[in-house]
Design an enzyme around this catalytic site. Sequence first.
Site, PDB file in Angstrom:
ATOM      1  N   ALA A 174      40.925  37.472  38.529  1.00  0.00           N
ATOM      2  CA  ALA A 174      42.295  36.974  39.269  1.00  0.00           C
ATOM      3  C   ALA A 174      41.973  36.510  40.594  1.00  0.00           C
ATOM      4  O   ALA A 174      42.678  35.955  41.391  1.00  0.00           O
ATOM      5  CB  ALA A 174      43.459  38.157  39.291  1.00  0.00           C
ATOM      6  N   LYS A 175      40.767  37.121  41.261  1.00  0.00           N
ATOM      7  CA  LYS A 175      40.397  36.817  42.553  1.00  0.00           C
ATOM      8  C   LYS A 175      41.537  36.913  43.481  1.00  0.00           C
ATOM      9  O   LYS A 175      41.778  36.170  44.312  1.00  0.00           O
ATOM     10  CB  LYS A 175      39.694  35.460  42.554  1.00  0.00           C
ATOM     11  CG  LYS A 175      38.504  35.098  41.812  1.00  0.00           C
ATOM     12  CD  LYS A 175      37.737  34.107  42.172  1.00  0.00           C
ATOM     13  CE  LYS A 175      36.388  33.853  41.361  1.00  0.00           C
ATOM     14  NZ  LYS A 175      36.361  33.937  39.692  1.00  0.00           N
ATOM     15  N   ARG A 176      42.230  38.017  43.456  1.00  0.00           N
ATOM     16  CA  ARG A 176      43.707  38.118  44.226  1.00  0.00           C
ATOM     17  C   ARG A 176      42.944  38.678  45.550  1.00  0.00           C
ATOM     18  O   ARG A 176      42.039  38.984  45.780  1.00  0.00           O
ATOM     19  CB  ARG A 176      44.519  39.283  43.788  1.00  0.00           C
ATOM     20  CG  ARG A 176      45.043  38.695  42.309  1.00  0.00           C
ATOM     21  CD  ARG A 176      45.834  37.478  42.483  1.00  0.00           C
ATOM     22  NE  ARG A 176      46.560  37.272  41.208  1.00  0.00           N
ATOM     23  CZ  ARG A 176      46.243  36.233  40.269  1.00  0.00           C
ATOM     24  NH1 ARG A 176      45.267  35.648  40.440  1.00  0.00           N
ATOM     25  NH2 ARG A 176      47.175  36.176  39.243  1.00  0.00           N
ATOM     26  N   THR A 209      38.819  41.239  39.995  1.00  0.00           N
ATOM     27  CA  THR A 209      38.074  40.486  40.978  1.00  0.00           C
ATOM     28  C   THR A 209      39.072  40.535  41.953  1.00  0.00           C
ATOM     29  O   THR A 209      40.124  40.005  42.193  1.00  0.00           O
ATOM     30  CB  THR A 209      37.643  39.289  40.553  1.00  0.00           C
ATOM     31  OG1 THR A 209      38.538  38.354  39.905  1.00  0.00           O
ATOM     32  CG2 THR A 209      36.617  39.525  39.509  1.00  0.00           C
TER      33      THR A 209
END
Lengths: 296, 296
Positions: free
Chosen positions: B99-101, B131
């Site tokens: 999700a690369k939040r 992620t």
Amino acid sequence: MALQFSDRLAAATAARNSRVCVGLDPRPDLLPSTFSQSTDILDSVVRFCCGIIDATADYAVCVKPQAAYFEALAPEGLAAMWQVIAYARKHELLVILDAKRSDISSTAEAYARACFGKHHQGAVAEVDAVTVNPYLGSDGVEPFMRMADEVGGGIFVLAKTSNPSSGELQDLATASGTIYETVARLVNDWGASRIGECGYSSVGAVVGATYPQQLAELRKLMPHSIFLVPGYGAQGGGAGDVAGAFDRDGLGAVVNSSRGIIYAYRETGGDYQKAAADAARAMRDDLNSAIMRQSL
Amino acid sequence: MALQFSDRLAAATAARNSRVCVGLDPRPDLLPSTFSQSTDILDSVVRFCCGIIDATADYAVCVKPQAAYFEALAPEGLAAMWQVIAYARKHELLVILDAKRSDISSTAEAYARACFGKHHQGAVAEVDAVTVNPYLGSDGVEPFMRMADEVGGGIFVLAKTSNPSSGELQDLATASGTIYETVARLVNDWGASRIGECGYSSVGAVVGATYPQQLAELRKLMPHSIFLVPGYGAQGGGAGDVAGAFDRDGLGAVVNSSRGIIYAYRETGGDYQKAAADAARAMRDDLNSAIMRQSL
């Protein structure tokens, strides 16, 4: 070709004489008891956010739904968010989706499609702009700009964020300036071919109200970028701290307040809509006064 | 207290003798025609992903749903993603949500709750790891770690990503090394109190297969961090490029392939499940051979 985001924002700012962005951060534990006691939390959140929109639409120029708070209502929280977004657009508020997305090319394109594309089942609920994290470099940002271009949308790239630890990476000095200055130069380059009639591009930057000195530096590095300024109010930034983001015509930025508006009733007591309306009106007037003082 | 993520991953890696992570990037335009011709795209995507899980579960140790492709199926794409995640967990695959939040404290907490919290309506479909983008510094990452700790989950912090422009910010030199090295030191610090019995912490790092030299440098800076290595296969990384991520026991990393597995049928023709199974098995064996050669 749809009118460019920067021009639409400039027109709305002038027409409404407001630079206020209402941050929609729906937290179930902070909702008024009439909402929080409901067993259908999703429905409560949608009704609360729409109630805030009703109350503040006269004093704001845009709303900023924060995707995190809707995602936390998994699995169907984002569907609720799109309902709120559709409602805001019906009220002719611009919508900045605060998602801080980032990924590599084809995946960034999928995120951009989620924001700017026509949704399946015919639902049309695109946003006007989205926040983007620059850590992956140009090829993570470019798909957002390309898709924004198609629909007259915009992006706001994180440059200097409002949180206490933002300096850990963003303030590090390199041969060509700090990281946030490097991002600012990229933003300025990306926006150069996207400048509207208002003089601003549709590639904006997120610059926190809590760092007024950096805000002033960044204004010089990105003369054509609209600033989305978080950190006013609850996070500690005042109107004087953000006035430097605006030009003499009062254009060039929008200032966000989330908790300070939508949960104002927790300080004042009474009706949440009246409290939100009062807070939004006061913030609008506070910003307008500071900008006017600066222009004198 | 649930068993720590790093220990669960180590145990699963040993038990399955696999370091393969199957990336679930469902793109409607790339699905087999039996799916893409359906009028119910959400249903097609769920069935396709579950079919991939059925086909590859014997050869993989985890799956990595990419949130972007599900979000692009707005407004209900994320609900479909949670169905797929529940299915993967039933097959005893670990789930890394890509999700690369990133966001500031209270908002990061909301994202973390979306990943690791119990969902409303009683649905339990948490992920094992997520992620996270480090651009906002410690206070944007800390809520993810805190919530991961509670449920025995993990995070993977973007250090050096696999895309061509990753160097624009990540490679910039500062007084204390490059930005990706700075992130590596933070990751190492964050993980220090979270090291499991396997010797690895539950604070991992994303390090692209496409930059083998940086991968070797980063291995030294983060001796206790599990690497999630994207970029194998379609993006150009080979088994030799990623072998350095593993220790002599074949632990310390998982390698992701998305397109190379789930859309293998587009190269080979024939049944998509057989093609995916063959690709996952070949990748598992390719990695295991490279790791064995390295250990000799």
